[in-house]
Design an enzyme around this catalytic site. Structure first.
Site, PDB file in Angstrom:
ATOM      1  N   CYS A 454       0.571  -0.755  -0.171  1.00 10.70           N
ATOM      2  CA  CYS A 454       0.206   0.296   0.134  1.00 10.70           C
ATOM      3  C   CYS A 454       0.861   1.384  -0.057  1.00 10.70           C
ATOM      4  O   CYS A 454       0.460   2.796  -0.214  1.00 10.70           O
ATOM      5  CB  CYS A 454      -1.140   0.326   1.056  1.00 10.70           C
ATOM      6  SG  CYS A 454      -0.043  -0.230   3.139  1.00 10.70           S
ATOM      7  N   HIS A 829      -0.784   1.186   7.614  1.00 11.14           N
ATOM      8  CA  HIS A 829      -1.360   1.190   6.107  1.00 11.14           C
ATOM      9  C   HIS A 829      -1.231   2.696   5.438  1.00 11.14           C
ATOM     10  O   HIS A 829      -1.588   3.235   6.261  1.00 11.14           O
ATOM     11  CB  HIS A 829      -3.053   0.810   6.267  1.00 11.14           C
ATOM     12  CG  HIS A 829      -4.042   0.144   4.955  1.00 11.14           C
ATOM     13  ND1 HIS A 829      -3.577   0.159   3.704  1.00 11.14           N
ATOM     14  CD2 HIS A 829      -4.664   1.293   4.506  1.00 11.14           C
ATOM     15  CE1 HIS A 829      -4.601  -0.003   2.986  1.00 11.14           C
ATOM     16  NE2 HIS A 829      -5.000   0.911   3.607  1.00 11.14           N
TER      17      HIS A 829
END
Length: 994
Positions: A454, A829
């Site tokens: 990510c 994330h």
């Protein structure tokens, strides 16, 4: 009297003499007479009407019949009996081989005189059966029109119950066989009149009995989907569809496209014949039904049918634009066919040879219809140019033909392409089957997470949304000297043109992977960004060294030489310059060094560091945030109380290995005019400017941090004392000094990294600073210019600058925010918020105030979270940490508004695209995208068919889907059911449910 009338009619007297004699007979007929005489007259008049070889004879027969119907009703009723009518309808009238064609007209004439008679119901019952039998015999259009006229005038004769449904179906069968045998104008008009009468009867029946509509449509589909008939059904069937209520469209199309008993061949045949209906001159709503069926097929992923039909029919639809009577419907169908066929240029290229001729013809026509169609056609063509660039040789004649027509803006083009793509059609089952989910409604494409990637996805999307950089990358010519840039070009091209909702960046990841990164582990996105920009920059520099060798061997053209002598793309887009000055506090000698940077790393001030905010405003005025040297104190003891805190910003060893900081400073002051504003703001009072209002809302409470605070801290003088003393060359010893950074060149794209991760020696781990930092949507950056340029620059930008200060304000607009969610750089994330900032006014000009609607659109934000892309807003960006404390802004991208300093770069960026700001892609790349789009459509179609086969095996309960809340087909997607399996015959609708 019958003998007299017959003798008069058959005589050779002139018609005016005959007419006088007939008048006398008619007057005599109004008098009472016996039954036998009446029957004789009725038989004679019936013969004249049905077998008369001239119109005059038939008119006399009609006139006398009407007299007897009025004046001798009992005798007429007795004569006009059920048995006689049955004989007329079944056996005809006249000698064998010369049966009369006027039987239906005769019956219609006589019915008006027996409506109140006791035998009326018997006659109606007879006619209900006989008209059904008649249409089953497939009469000619003229005879069908007579039946329709009879039943329209006498609806008591229309079949009822099941016979009514059968009658409608057989009538549609008749229409399917209608053919106009002559090409004469009068014959065509008569044919159209007959068709309208027949379809008008269907409309009348459907209005009173809506239950007959769906069985009728079933029969219609059976006809047009048939693969057995040698002759194609008549286009007159289009006249039937126009009377189907539009509110039934969604249900009909949904059930039609989900009926697994209909084979692909049948569906292809049906939609192909429906498209032919655009040539029917009197149809209404035909285009709506065609487009609805095309969208329905796209929703269930039957792309092979759509591809085949589009390629086989699009030229025929295009040719209909020449005819004003069918132009509107044909243009609607053409628009959808082209705008939806986005995986390949094949359909559009089929039309290229025909476009100039059509444009010339429409211009010559010079009508309102032609003018409107030309504008719509030009818009459509520009959409195709935008979507399928890279064919200048093919497009030049077309571009020449439409050069005087309006050009739509890029937003309009993207809107049209986004809403019409096959992959944008919604499938009702998509919520139950994620694999069937369509492309995001935003029109943007996500990136697949390849295992804790990510960090890369968020950086790639931020770079992609930097439109000037994206255009430049896409516009690069093909070459082997920059393999990583070539891979980035391919990745950007797929993000721009793919039909997939998300693509895999696996190839680019493997090429751009920093060697010290651990596979599968979370990484620092800022570290990845620095490495990526450095690689791209060094790669291009290597290409320049190759150029030098080629130049020495005289193998390089002058144009190529000019190209290679410029800065690298990374320098143009992200490169700025900063002057670091150190002043010895003893001798006041100043040493300076200029460095290049591609990002600015902003450290957080210590907790006890006071953040200066002048007045009550949270906006830091440029005058107060420009770097200033501290005058040397008269009393050396004052140094001990100096507020400056020791700080060492990272120093870059080369251009991009560890990019030096880039600065951004506070909001634009309320009411302050600015030159060359972008489309994202106007220089008006902050109370009226939504963007500045957003910026003020983003400012945090008094005790929290803001991006201007961090930049002020970065630009503030740093005291070098104690162990950190400076070695002064003039003093030849270590001395207390002050160090300050000044920007001398602002980058086009300003990248700010908030240094949230620090090493904790107690835990031996990197910890994260979770402080909320407010992010302004507009920043002003002080840039130091040479003294001789200061006056010119300030006058050009109309910024307030202190006399002799040498600083000018450069305005930046926020375009991307990369957010880190978590408490450690080794975990968590990444996702990003982005928008596209583009110029809408020329350099140095003030824009006109935009409407609220324009501003609302222009500040549209998107949230990129791996494969998921959704609409967002600046409010979401500014509040994310308030709602989710572990989600903090980490990397910010700002874009410089055009001004004196940035004009050449903005102009160069504008030239990067050939049309609508979008560059042409090389043919190999376009071909690769087209192949992948076709592959994706095939994958989606296969997936949809597997699921359709699975669903068809489930119990046919209307409520079955309510309990089916997850995809149970993941374990075994294969099955023995084919979409063509199952009985029901040609075009069967056994699964049709409304």
């Amino acid at each position: 009297m019958d003998k007299i009338l017959e003798a008069v009619v058959m005589s050779s007297y002139p018609n005016n003499v005959k007419q006088g004699l007939v008048r006398r007979v008619i007057e005599a007929s109004k008098q009472p007479m016996d039954s036998e005489q009446c029957w004789s007259m009725l038989e004679l008049c019936t013969k004249l009407y049905l077998l008369g070889d001239t119109k005059y004879k038939r008119e006399i027969g009609k006139e006398v019949l009407e007299v007897y119907g009025h004046y001798h009703p009992e005798e007429f009723e007795e004569f006009f009996n059920v048995r006689f009518l049955l004989s007329l309808l079944q056996e005809g009238y006249g000698p064998l081989g010369k049966r009369s064609h006027y039987v239906l007209d005769y019956i219609q004439l006589g019915l008006q005189f027996v409506l109140e008679s006791p035998s009326a119901n018997s006659i109606f019952s007879l006619l209900r059966i006989e008209v059904l039998r008649k249409v089953c015999e497939r009469p000619s259009p003229k005879q069908c029109a007579k039946i329709s006229k009879l039943l329209t005038q006498h609806p008591q004769c229309i079949p009822t119950g099941k016979h009514q449904v059968l009658f409608c179906q057989q009538l549609i069968r008749c229409i399917g066989q209608f053919q106009c045998v002559s090409e004469g104008e009068e014959d065509i008009m008569e044919f159209l009149e007959h068709v309208n009468k027949v379809s008008g009867l269907l409309q009348r029946i459907w209005r009173t009995q809506t239950s007959a509509i769906l069985p009728s449509l079933k029969e219609l589909f059976t006809i047009i989907s048939s693969t057995e008939e040698q002759e194609a059904p008549s286009n007159a069937l289009a006249s039937v569809v126009q009377f189907v209520p539009l509110e039934l469209m969604d249900g009909v199309i949904r059930n039609l496209t989900n009926d697994d008993s209909i084979t692909d061949v049948q569906m292809m045949m049906a939609i192909g014949r429906m498209i032919d209906w655009v040539s029917w001159p009197l149809g209404k709503n035909i285009d709506k039904w065609i487009i609805a069926l095309l969208k329905g097929l796209a929703a269930v992923k039957k792309f092979s049918i759509l591809i085949e039909v589009t390629l086989s029919k699009i030229e025929k639809v295009f040719s209909k634009l020449l005819y004003p009577i069918v132009r509107e419907g044909a243009l609607s169908v053409l628009q959808y066919m082209l705008l939806s066929f986005q995986h390949s240029h094949e359909a559009f290229h089929l039309l290229l040879p025909h476009i100039p001729r059509l444009v010339a013809s429409l211009k010559k026509e010079d009508s309102n219809s032609a003018t409107s169609s030309l504008e719509q056609l030009a818009e459509l063509i520009h959409c195709m140019f935008f979507r399928f660039s890279g064919f200048p040789d093919l497009y030049e004649p077309v571009l020449e033909a439409i050069k005087t027509l309006p050009i739509p803006n890029e937003d309009r083009i993207k809107h049209l392409l986004g809403q019409n793509a096959w992959t944008s059609q919604k499938n009702e089952l998509a919520c139950f089957y994620p694999r069937l989910a369509s492309k995001s409604e935003t029109g943007k494409i996500g990136l697949i997470n390849l295992g804790n990637t990510c960090y890369m996805n968020s950086i790639i999307q931020s770079l992609f949304m930097a439109s000037d950089f994206r255009h430049s990358v896409l516009n690069l010519t093909e070459g082997n000297s920059q393999p990583l840039m070539t891979k980035l070009q391919w990745l950007f091209a797929f993000l721009e043109h793919s039909q997939r909702p998300a693509i895999s960046p696996e190839s680019f990841l493997s090429a751009s992977w920093p060697p010290w990164f651990t596979p599968g582990a979370q990484q620092d996105c800022s570290e990845y960004l620095k490495y990526l920009l450095d690689r791209l920059h060094e790669e291009e520099k290597t290409g320049k060294r190759i150029y030098q060798k080629l130049k020495e061997s005289s193998l390089m053209s002058q144009a190529m030489e000019h190209h290679y002598l410029n800065k690298t793309l990374i320098e143009k887009m992200f490169g700025g310059k900063m002057m670091t000055k150190i002043r010895c506090l003893k001798c006041l000698n100043v040493s300076s060094r200029e460095e290049a940077f591609t990002d600015l790393s902003l450290a957080f001030p210590p907790p006890d560091r006071h953040i200066h905010r002048p007045g009550s405003s949270s906006v830091l005025p440029v005058e107060e945030i420009g770097p200033q040297f501290i005058e040397p104190p008269e009393n050396p003891s004052q140094l001990t109380g100096s507020p400056w805190v020791r700080r060492k910003p990272p120093v870059s060893r080369d251009l991009t290995a560890q990019p030096a900081p880039v600065e951004t400073l506070g909001f634009q002051e309320a009411g302050e005019p600015a030159s060359g504003l972008s489309s994202d703001a106007v220089g008006v009072d902050s109370t009226k400017d939504p963007l500045l209002a957003f910026g003020e809302q983003a400012c945090a409470p008094k005790d929290s941090r803001s991006v201007p605070d961090l930049i002020n801290y970065f630009l503030s003088p740093e005291r070098l004392t104690a162990e950190n003393k400076y070695h002064c060359e003039k003093c030849a010893s270590l001395q207390d000094a002050e160090k300050v950074a000044e920007l001398t060149e602002g980058p086009h794209y300003l990248i700010l990294t908030l240094l949230r991760f620090s090493f904790d020696p107690r835990t031996m781990k990197r910890k994260k600073i979770l402080d909320n930092v407010s992010i302004p949507v507009v920043l002003k950056l002080p840039v130091l210019v040479a003294s001789e340029e200061t006056e010119d620059v300030c006058q050009c930008r109309k910024d307030r600058t202190a006399p002799g200060s040498g600083f000018v304000s450069v305005v930046y607009d926020l375009c991307s925010v990369v957010v880190h969610s978590g408490i450690s750089s080794e975990s968590g994330h990444y996702y990003c918020y982005s928008r596209e900032c583009t110029d809408t006014v020329p350099c140095g000009q003030l824009p006109k105030p935009a409407s609220d609607k324009q501003l609302d659109f222009e500040i549209q934000w998107y949230l990129f979270n791996d494969t998921r892309v959704s609409f967002s807003s600046f409010e979401s960006v500014s509040n994310v940490t308030s709602f989710f404390p572990k989600d903090t802004a980490y990397v910010l991208f700002y874009r410089q508004r055009p001004g004196r300093q940035s004009c050449p770069l903005h102009e160069a960026a504008a030239e990067a695209g050939l049309l609508h700001g979008e560059p042409s892609l090389n043919k190999d790349l376009m071909e690769a995208i087209s192949k992948d789009n076709i592959l994706y459509l095939q994958e989606q179609e296969k997936e949809a068919r597997n699921r359709a086969a699975y669903i068809s095996a489930l119990p046919k309960s209307p409520l079955w889907w309510r309990d089916f809340d997850r995809d149970k087909d993941d374990d075994s997607s294969s099955g023995g059911c084919s979409p063509a399996a199952g009985g029901g015959g040609s075009g069967s609708f056994h699964g049709l449910v409304f």
